[in-house]
Scaffold this motif. Structure first.
Motif: not given
Length: 499
Positions: A198-220
């Motif tokens: 969701l944060a990466s410009d490289a993925a822009t336009g590749l999906f319309r919706r997202a489901i996040c089950e148990s994990g956020g950007v804090n992983a980086a």
């Protein structure tokens, strides 16, 4: 049998009870030899018809605890692992597409695991795609400080995922899928990946919706931590440079990974204290390199890196109980304060806040609640907060209590998966959910995921209205045998975390 024509060549699938499946489809070139530690390259084309009736190799990895628990047959690993699988109800038409990114701490797992069988999604009118991506040092070790020519290698696993999404964009129509209606979803490391996409410009336009089950950007991981890891790994390997790593057999690389992990597990508290974060136990993970992954992914999302993307984000009520099984240390009130202080610098106040909420609960339960909040609930809320101005935002909490292991697991990490895939009664899975897992819960969870991918709203069959999560109302649905709306706000403990 049925055949489709992809950009690489013709594929022949096999029939299922609810349509067709195409297994072991290469979406990138084998990342072997000189392509080890490199971004994914374009896949080869072929003449004639490729029979897609068996899964490809999974990413190289060491044996996993989950395989031991479920008794699953081990899958065949190999560096030539960049394959995906498609389940479809029909190769005609234009149906919603869901792309599954598996979890496993960026170190284990595969898209071809039996617990991710896509048949239930095809049954309900969805084209389901699962994929493998590189794990561990092969997918998430930043070698740029050792050799500048390999800068960015710490995010090659994410690049694999993006490459697979590009393949879906270019090919899914011939499988009966709508490339304009793609939902990417994942759990644990898969959810962390989706959050970072969701944060990466490289993925822009590749999906319309997202489901996040148990994990956020804090992983980086930070670039500094990633460089330290790479130096530690290189020293353990006995190699002098990247060329030396390229010359090692993959089995040797896996052995070095085990050494690095064992060093971090040798002293639980020392590891937490050194990193200030329990995720130091997952050293191989995406890197905030300022390239593929922004230096501040959450700020990038809040600034609109995923415009128009609707999200469904949630966590399990007892996430940390799964990881607590690996820690035999006695947890008393003093240990509770000490460990909370390691990750917050505010241990006494946090312990008091959780004691106020938990009453006479044992200190170990309070620590589980706190680490569940730190690593899962609070990152979920932050992700929702960042995206709510840019797309529809929905939230859930999975709280069904598994009776397995004498109730020790409760609503632990990954407990929702058998219900998402409507496989709660699959042989072997009862070790996690017990022999009498409620089908009504599978109907609700699986049905809500399908509805979100299809219509953009995670509606519950015959259940309550699922209101949007907003800045002003932390609306969520509590997923249990009796799904109900909740206001998932935790002002007292959140104030202590933020103090």
């Amino acid at each position: 049998m049925t055949e489709v024509s992809t950009t690489q060549g013709a594929l022949r699938g096999t029939a299922t009870d609810h349509g067709w499946k195409f297994l072991g489809v290469p979406y990138a070139a084998p990342p072997v030899g000189e392509l080890r530690f490199r971004p994914p390259a374009a896949p080869a084309t072929w003449e004639g018809v490729r029979v897609a009736d068996s899964f490809g190799p999974i990413a190289p990895q060491n044996p996993s605890m989950m395989d031991a628990i479920t008794g699953a047959e081990p899958e065949t690993p190999g560096e030539d692992c960049l394959y995906l699988n498609v389940w479809t109800p029909n190769t005609e038409g234009s149906r919603p597409v869901m792309v599954w990114i598996h979890g496993g701490g960026f170190q284990i797992g595969s898209g071809s695991s039996p617990i991710y069988d896509g048949e239930a999604f095809a049954r309900d009118g969805v084209v389901l795609v699962s994929l493998n991506y590189r794990l561990g040092e092969l997918g998430f070790m930043e070698l740029g400080a050792i050799d500048p020519d390999y800068a960015g290698s710490g995010n090659n696993g994410l690049r694999d995922q993006i490459c697979a999404l590009e393949w879906v964009r270019d090919n899914i129509a011939v499988f009966g899928g709508d490339p304009g209606n793609v939902t990417v979803f994942g759990e644990s490391a898969g959810s962390m990946s989706v959050s970072l996409l969701l944060a990466s410009d490289a993925a822009t336009g590749l999906f319309r919706r997202a489901i996040c089950e148990s994990g956020g950007v804090n992983a980086a991981s930070t670039a500094e931590a990633a460089e330290t890891l790479a130096a530690q790994y290189l020293a353990e390997s006995g190699a002098d440079d990247v060329a030396g790593l390229l010359a090692l057999p993959v089995e040797d690389l896996m052995a070095v990974q085990s050494k690095v992990l064992m060093e971090r597990f040798a002293d639980v508290e020392a590891t937490i204290e050194a990193g200030g974060d329990p995720l130091t136990f997952l050293p191989f993970r995406p890197v905030t390199d300022g390239g593929l992954v922004p230096l501040d992914p959450l700020a990038a999302i809040a600034s609109g890196s995923a415009p128009g993307v609707d999200v469904l984000v949630g966590y399990n009520a007892d996430e940390w109980k799964l990881f607590a099984l690996m820690d035999a240390s006695p947890i008393d009130d003093e240990t509770l304060v000490r460990r909370l202080d390691m990750v917050s610098g505010n241990g006494a106040a946090l312990a008091d806040a959780y004691r106020t909420m938990g009453g006479d609960a044992p200190a170990k339960d309070l620590l589980n609640n706190a680490f569940t909040d730190l690593l899962f609930r609070r990152p979920a809320a932050k992700l929702l907060h960042a995206q709510t101005s840019h797309g529809a935002t929905y939230a859930y909490r999975f709280s069904w209590q598994s009776p397995s292991m004498g109730g020790m697991l409760g609503a632990a990490h990954a407990m929702e998966l058998p219900f998402v895939f409507d496989l709660a009664h699959m042989p072997g899975i009862e070790v996690l959910v017990g022999p009498d897992a409620p089908q009504v819960l599978a109907d609700s969870v699986h049905g809500a995921w399908v509805a979100f991918a299809t219509e953009g709203t995670p509606s519950l069959p015959g259940g309550p209205q699922w209101e949007r999560w907003t800045h002003d109302a932390y609306n969520a649905i509590d997923l249990d045998e009796h799904c109900r709306p909740i206001l998932d706000a935790h002002d007292t403990v959140d104030a202590a975390w933020e103090a």
